[in-house]
Motif scaffolding. Structure first.
Motif, PDB file in Angstrom:
ATOM      1  N   ASP A 179       5.937   4.654   1.553  1.00 48.10           N
ATOM      2  CA  ASP A 179       5.777   6.086   1.813  1.00 48.10           C
ATOM      3  C   ASP A 179       5.445   6.809   0.512  1.00 48.10           C
ATOM      4  N   ALA A 180       4.183   7.231   0.358  1.00 49.64           N
ATOM      5  CA  ALA A 180       3.745   7.935  -0.845  1.00 49.64           C
ATOM      6  C   ALA A 180       4.316   9.350  -0.897  1.00 49.64           C
ATOM      7  N   ASP A 181       4.822   9.848   0.223  1.00 46.74           N
ATOM      8  CA  ASP A 181       5.380  11.197   0.271  1.00 46.74           C
ATOM      9  C   ASP A 181       6.885  11.211   0.042  1.00 46.74           C
ATOM     10  N   ARG A 182       7.444  10.077  -0.313  1.00 50.71           N
ATOM     11  CA  ARG A 182       8.884   9.977  -0.552  1.00 50.71           C
ATOM     12  C   ARG A 182       9.276  10.931  -1.678  1.00 50.71           C
ATOM     13  N   PRO A 183      10.351  11.668  -1.488  1.00 53.51           N
ATOM     14  CA  PRO A 183      10.797  12.567  -2.561  1.00 53.51           C
ATOM     15  C   PRO A 183      11.133  11.763  -3.821  1.00 53.51           C
ATOM     16  N   ALA A 184      10.750  12.295  -4.952  1.00 48.95           N
ATOM     17  CA  ALA A 184      11.045  11.627  -6.219  1.00 48.95           C
ATOM     18  C   ALA A 184      12.548  11.672  -6.481  1.00 48.95           C
ATOM     19  N   PHE A 241       0.837  -1.194   0.000  1.00 46.78           N
ATOM     20  CA  PHE A 241       0.000   0.000   0.000  1.00 46.78           C
ATOM     21  C   PHE A 241       0.871   1.243   0.000  1.00 46.78           C
ATOM     22  N   HIS A 242       0.513   2.229  -0.806  1.00 43.91           N
ATOM     23  CA  HIS A 242       1.128   3.543  -0.684  1.00 43.91           C
ATOM     24  C   HIS A 242       0.339   4.312   0.366  1.00 43.91           C
ATOM     25  N   VAL A 243       1.047   4.923   1.306  1.00 45.97           N
ATOM     26  CA  VAL A 243       0.416   5.630   2.419  1.00 45.97           C
ATOM     27  C   VAL A 243       0.981   7.041   2.501  1.00 45.97           C
ATOM     28  N   HIS A 244       0.090   8.037   2.556  1.00 47.85           N
ATOM     29  CA  HIS A 244       0.521   9.403   2.829  1.00 47.85           C
ATOM     30  C   HIS A 244       0.624   9.551   4.336  1.00 47.85           C
TER      31      HIS A 244
END
Length: 124
Positions: A111-116, A64-67
């Motif tokens: 972590d959906a908020d991971r920096p690209a 799951f991607h989680v914010h």
């Protein structure tokens, strides 16, 4: 849409449903055949299938991607879905955390908020 069928022993079905609805915030889709269905971000479908007998040792791995992954982990601990020890365990990989649902399936929180990653470079 990718569908994942998870066999759950009958005695753990209610706790497992509570984990997915209250703990991870997924909404259950109505279904008449006893299978509990959840859709994750419109891309993945999870079906919890009650199993009357013992469960085989095979377990499903779900991602799951989680914010706000840290906030998610804090909520899972404070609401009783996850032990404090499990939440404070070392992360398996950077920006990912493996937890287990009540039926024993591994859930990888990403972590959906991971920096690209910066363009032109491969991520580590």
């Amino acid at each position: 849409m990718n569908t994942i069928r998870i066999m759950v022993p009958v005695e753990k079905i209610e706790k497992t449903i509570w984990f997915y609805t209250d703990g991870l915030g997924l909404e259950e889709e109505p279904r008449a055949d006893g299978v509990k269905v959840f859709t994750v971000a419109g891309q993945q479908r999870i079906e919890l299938v009650p199993l009357p007998g013992a469960l085989a040792e095979t377990r499903t791995n779900i991602r799951f991607h989680v914010h706000g992954i840290q906030e998610c982990l804090r909520y899972l601990v404070s609401s009783g879905h996850l032990s404090r020890t499990a939440a404070s365990a070392p992360w398996t990989r950077e920006y990912e955390m493996d937890i287990t649902d009540p039926a024993g399936n591994v859930i990888t929180l990403l972590d959906a908020d991971r920096p690209a990653p910066k363009s032109g470079k491969c991520p580590n």
